[in-house]
Design a protein around this motif. Structure first.
Motif, PDB file in Angstrom:
ATOM      1  N   LYS A 145       0.836  -1.203   0.000  1.00  0.00           N
ATOM      2  CA  LYS A 145       0.000   0.000   0.000  1.00  0.00           C
ATOM      3  C   LYS A 145       0.873   1.256   0.000  1.00  0.00           C
ATOM      4  O   LYS A 145       0.593   2.219  -0.719  1.00  0.00           O
ATOM      5  N   ASN A 169       0.867   3.868  -3.038  1.00  0.00           N
ATOM      6  CA  ASN A 169       0.524   5.260  -2.725  1.00  0.00           C
ATOM      7  C   ASN A 169       1.641   6.206  -3.161  1.00  0.00           C
ATOM      8  O   ASN A 169       1.372   7.285  -3.682  1.00  0.00           O
ATOM      9  N   ASN A 183      -4.383   5.145  -6.982  1.00  0.00           N
ATOM     10  CA  ASN A 183      -5.587   5.240  -6.157  1.00  0.00           C
ATOM     11  C   ASN A 183      -6.031   3.824  -5.810  1.00  0.00           C
ATOM     12  O   ASN A 183      -6.423   3.054  -6.682  1.00  0.00           O
TER      13      ASN A 183
END
Length: 60
Positions: free
Chosen positions: A42, A46, A51
């Motif tokens: 993640k 990011n 997204n």
């Protein structure tokens, strides 16, 4: 590895990992280890501006 390749591989791994997590017992040691990698991915995605709203099945 180019940036595009890194993003592609990370998205594929993120998706695959989530499927494993969904099929695992949340109290298992395996799930906890997978969750560490989930968080790492993640962060990477990011950083690349991906997204995760549509990709994130776990939403933890």
């Amino acid at each position: 590895m180019s940036e595009k390749e890194m993003i592609k591989v990370s998205i594929e791994e993120f998706s695959r990992l989530q499927n494993y997590m969904i099929s695992s017992d949340k109290d298992s040691n395996s799930y906890k280890l997978m969750k560490d990698r989930y968080i790492e991915l993640k962060i990477i995605l990011n950083f690349f501006g991906i997204n995760l709203a549509e990709l994130d099945k776990i939403k933890e």
